[in-house]
Scaffold this motif. Sequence first.
Motif, PDB file in Angstrom:
ATOM      1  N   GLU A 586       0.635  -1.016  -0.382  1.00 58.12           N
ATOM      2  CA  GLU A 586      -0.069  -0.132   0.093  1.00 58.12           C
ATOM      3  C   GLU A 586       0.927   0.673   0.374  1.00 58.12           C
ATOM      4  O   GLU A 586       0.676   2.070  -1.139  1.00 58.12           O
ATOM      5  N   ARG A 587       2.135   1.631   0.818  1.00 56.50           N
ATOM      6  CA  ARG A 587       2.598   2.984   0.903  1.00 56.50           C
ATOM      7  C   ARG A 587       3.641   2.519  -0.481  1.00 56.50           C
ATOM      8  O   ARG A 587       3.434   3.920  -1.119  1.00 56.50           O
ATOM      9  N   ARG A 588       3.851   1.620  -1.374  1.00 55.11           N
ATOM     10  CA  ARG A 588       4.346   2.143  -2.001  1.00 55.11           C
ATOM     11  C   ARG A 588       3.794   2.284  -2.935  1.00 55.11           C
ATOM     12  O   ARG A 588       4.710   3.403  -4.088  1.00 55.11           O
ATOM     13  N   GLN A 589       2.754   1.729  -3.018  1.00 58.62           N
ATOM     14  CA  GLN A 589       1.814   2.315  -4.538  1.00 58.62           C
ATOM     15  C   GLN A 589       1.226   3.587  -4.005  1.00 58.62           C
ATOM     16  O   GLN A 589       1.495   4.205  -5.009  1.00 58.62           O
ATOM     17  N   LEU A 590       1.103   4.138  -2.829  1.00 62.31           N
ATOM     18  CA  LEU A 590       0.963   5.618  -2.060  1.00 62.31           C
ATOM     19  C   LEU A 590       1.506   5.665  -3.438  1.00 62.31           C
ATOM     20  O   LEU A 590       1.830   7.154  -3.265  1.00 62.31           O
ATOM     21  N   ASP A 591       2.799   6.119  -2.951  1.00 60.39           N
ATOM     22  CA  ASP A 591       4.405   6.526  -2.989  1.00 60.39           C
ATOM     23  C   ASP A 591       4.176   7.338  -4.727  1.00 60.39           C
ATOM     24  O   ASP A 591       5.471   8.164  -5.313  1.00 60.39           O
ATOM     25  N   ARG A 592       4.351   6.061  -5.235  1.00 60.13           N
ATOM     26  CA  ARG A 592       4.113   6.466  -6.820  1.00 60.13           C
ATOM     27  C   ARG A 592       3.300   7.032  -7.372  1.00 60.13           C
ATOM     28  O   ARG A 592       2.865   7.056  -8.427  1.00 60.13           O
ATOM     29  N   SER A 593       1.354   7.174  -6.278  1.00 57.30           N
ATOM     30  CA  SER A 593       0.053   7.735  -6.920  1.00 57.30           C
ATOM     31  C   SER A 593       0.860   9.110  -7.272  1.00 57.30           C
ATOM     32  O   SER A 593      -0.103   9.921  -8.171  1.00 57.30           O
ATOM     33  N   THR A 594       1.698  10.028  -6.596  1.00 57.76           N
ATOM     34  CA  THR A 594       1.721  11.496  -7.336  1.00 57.76           C
ATOM     35  C   THR A 594       3.942  11.282  -6.945  1.00 57.76           C
ATOM     36  O   THR A 594       4.555  11.268  -7.057  1.00 57.76           O
ATOM     37  N   LYS A 595       3.061  12.555  -8.158  1.00 61.22           N
ATOM     38  CA  LYS A 595       4.833  12.964  -8.118  1.00 61.22           C
ATOM     39  C   LYS A 595       5.881  13.297  -7.093  1.00 61.22           C
ATOM     40  O   LYS A 595       6.895  13.225  -6.873  1.00 61.22           O
ATOM     41  N   ASP A 596       5.286  14.644  -6.057  1.00 67.43           N
ATOM     42  CA  ASP A 596       5.630  14.529  -5.280  1.00 67.43           C
ATOM     43  C   ASP A 596       5.339  14.128  -3.885  1.00 67.43           C
ATOM     44  O   ASP A 596       5.888  14.557  -2.966  1.00 67.43           O
ATOM     45  N   GLY A 597       4.399  13.296  -4.497  1.00 62.80           N
ATOM     46  CA  GLY A 597       4.370  12.427  -3.198  1.00 62.80           C
ATOM     47  C   GLY A 597       3.345  13.308  -1.905  1.00 62.80           C
ATOM     48  O   GLY A 597       3.189  14.086  -2.464  1.00 62.80           O
ATOM     49  N   ARG A 598       2.339  12.642  -1.108  1.00 62.77           N
ATOM     50  CA  ARG A 598       1.677  13.553  -0.253  1.00 62.77           C
ATOM     51  C   ARG A 598       2.175  13.189   1.616  1.00 62.77           C
ATOM     52  O   ARG A 598       1.879  11.868   2.407  1.00 62.77           O
ATOM     53  N   ALA A 599       2.625  14.053   1.876  1.00 64.05           N
ATOM     54  CA  ALA A 599       3.429  13.693   3.116  1.00 64.05           C
ATOM     55  C   ALA A 599       2.348  13.159   4.140  1.00 64.05           C
ATOM     56  O   ALA A 599       2.646  12.240   4.864  1.00 64.05           O
ATOM     57  N   ASP A 600       1.552  13.708   4.332  1.00 66.51           N
ATOM     58  CA  ASP A 600       0.776  13.391   5.488  1.00 66.51           C
ATOM     59  C   ASP A 600       0.202  11.949   5.186  1.00 66.51           C
ATOM     60  O   ASP A 600      -0.081  11.265   6.014  1.00 66.51           O
ATOM     61  N   LEU A 601      -0.393  11.412   4.233  1.00 71.23           N
ATOM     62  CA  LEU A 601      -0.953  10.050   3.502  1.00 71.23           C
ATOM     63  C   LEU A 601       0.414   8.853   3.469  1.00 71.23           C
ATOM     64  O   LEU A 601      -0.017   7.694   3.709  1.00 71.23           O
ATOM     65  N   SER A 602       1.787   9.921   3.515  1.00 69.26           N
ATOM     66  CA  SER A 602       2.512   8.371   3.700  1.00 69.26           C
ATOM     67  C   SER A 602       3.184   7.592   4.716  1.00 69.26           C
ATOM     68  O   SER A 602       3.263   6.767   5.358  1.00 69.26           O
ATOM     69  N   VAL A 603       3.335   9.338   5.976  1.00 64.04           N
ATOM     70  CA  VAL A 603       3.138   8.891   7.292  1.00 64.04           C
ATOM     71  C   VAL A 603       1.882   8.258   7.758  1.00 64.04           C
ATOM     72  O   VAL A 603       3.172   7.647   8.301  1.00 64.04           O
ATOM     73  N   GLN A 604       1.049   8.176   7.254  1.00 65.80           N
ATOM     74  CA  GLN A 604      -0.208   7.678   8.168  1.00 65.80           C
ATOM     75  C   GLN A 604       0.205   6.185   7.254  1.00 65.80           C
ATOM     76  O   GLN A 604      -0.110   4.896   8.745  1.00 65.80           O
ATOM     77  N   SER A 605       0.592   5.474   6.671  1.00 63.55           N
ATOM     78  CA  SER A 605       0.684   3.948   5.770  1.00 63.55           C
ATOM     79  C   SER A 605       2.044   4.332   6.740  1.00 63.55           C
ATOM     80  O   SER A 605       2.181   2.770   7.100  1.00 63.55           O
TER      81      SER A 605
END
Length: 723
Positions: A586-605
């Motif tokens: 899930e975290r790998r998919q989340l990190d790939r989903s945007t160019k600059d990432g979503r800090a809030d969502l990445s940290v939650q994951s």
Amino acid sequence: MKLSLISRSLRRGSAVGWLLLILVVAVAGISYYIYMERAEKARIAMLDRERLAREKEAREAALKIIANLQQQNMELWKNVDESIRLAHEAWLREEEARRLAEARRRAGEHKPSKVEVTPVDQDKKDPRVAVFDKSVALSGIAAGKKGNMDRMNEVLNVACDTNEWNLFKAFLEKNIKDLLARVTRMKEFNMEVYSESPLMPQAVAIYNLIKTLPEETLVELNEAVEGGDSFLKYILTNKDNSLINLSRAATGSETGSDWERYLRTWHVLWKKSSPEWRAKYQPLAIACSIVREDQLGGCQTIGQMPMDIVQVYDRFCASAEAGKLKTDITKMEPSDLIYVVNVRLPYSEMEWAQKNVHLSRKKWSSAYPMVHYLMERATQNKNPYKEYTLKEILKEGGVCRDQGYFAVNTARCNGIPAAYVTGDGNRGPHAWFVYMDSATHWQSAGGYGYTSGMTSDPQTGKRVHESLFAMRSDPKTSGSRNTQMRDLLTMSNLLKDFGLDDAAWKLLARAREIASTHPLPWEMSIDFMKNKEPKPTTEQWKEMSDSIRKKFKNRPDFLSLAEEIDEEFVRPFQDSSDTAKALARERRQLDRSTKDGRADLSVQSLRRQVDHLLEGEKNDEVNTLFKKALRDYSGKLDTLSSVMDMYWGFAKDNPKYTNQALSSMERIYRSKVETGGDYFKISQEVRLQKKLGNFFIEAGDDRKGEKIIKKAEQRLETAKKNA
């Protein structure tokens, strides 16, 4: 030469002696003069220093007093504004109660102290209420016949004339149930029948209103105005679908207090409007009704009161009539207009924006760089403004937050929907804006590479991601699809109320198909599942989360929604190893989903991964996970900052991992982070550097921690000088 020799020479009348005496006196005089001159200069210099010090102290004291006075002034206006708003609301309630009491007094009734619904003696009921015992066809060929339409109008008029709202509600409930029994076959609702019916959408909207509002409120809203009908009668009987439009705009509001607030505000605007304006500016009135007043755009103009929502409505109507706006607000949807009417400025600011900002709607992105960038405000926190007005901002310049404030508010004042966006990244916090550059498209401006910001929803007050505006521009979720989706959700709620859960669920599924990238049908589907009896199985929850992941692999907000489902309803019943793999995926998919990432969502994951490992007491794996996360996010400084906080929170009380954490963070900082750049990049690096220094101090290594912090401060000072 000795003085005795000079004396003897003088006694002998020696010319040389006299010459030597004169020379000694002259040298002494000159020395004394030089000494006195230096002493006087030193005294004057000391006085100058004392004077300058006093002047500096006086200036600082004056500036402090001015700052305090300005702050007190702003707080005063804030308190005055809040007091006026509360007093205005209280006055409206008192005025409504007074008018209703006066109407009852004229009718010979006892004047009540508050709005009351008096029980009616069954033997003294108005004979017209017998119409509630009749049936009305809500769909099919019969629904469109003149006799049936006249009967429905008669029922509506009797309800408004008699205030028999409970009888009217029972009438609607009976006829809707009869219709549902005919159009619901095999546990599935035929939406085509609904959409082709001339009366069904209206009946559903009216029923939802009547069942939600207290009877006292219905009576208040039904008070007739001088020379005309009541507000409630207007929205129930007019032909412009006003109540249906409000229902669509308010879909998702679950409480009666929301509906009551919407209608009370609209009631005030309706009474102030001419019959022509009531129809022409209906979308604007609905937008003003559903926007939260505490979400109106911030006003920082000292000494001037901002417009309240009633004044906002009046000013936009007048501006539209005078042709001062860049858009046609009569043709906009209320869901877009809420990003226009949430402007909380004095009218003078609105007037200035309309007169002085000459840009086309398509090119409103140019409003952002119109405000020249003021580096001193960024590096020294300089405040160049006498008053924080649009005119002053344009004249003096500002930083990104001032540029965004200017662009957003000038757009809104000209009738262009706009939102103020903030985010964080490798160059620190930033502010930009999005605006509606055409009837169907939203455009981001001033982001300069930042694409992951947050803004406030004017209707709900919730913080939302800027990807919401990309969704609003998507033809698959806007226009007629959006309207159909909202109608399906409204009908689904009705079916659920009548116990037809299977048919309601199928309408939710249909809504998800029609507007597949809109969050509302997915959120309402999840709420439906949470409240369903019997409870959905783990497999059903897993199917829902998998559907979200499949359809929205490039939409991090939806991926987060899927994670929440798994966290609550799937993983507690999964094998531990399967859960660990799913979390990592899930975290790998989340990190790939945007160019600059979503800090809030990445940290939650990441936090979910850590929590899962800690539950199994796998501390070594947690430590390894954090080290890898430091490497993974070394190029995303906002995310890295949160990872460092999490890692230190885990390691600081565990001696086994404390030194490992500090050395890992220091190594990553030196090798990956401390790369230099402009002032903003270095500022972000310095924040992490100081964070690292404080970690060392917490660990007991004060010397190293203070050294790191001192170096960080030196880097920042150098960056300021070079900015």
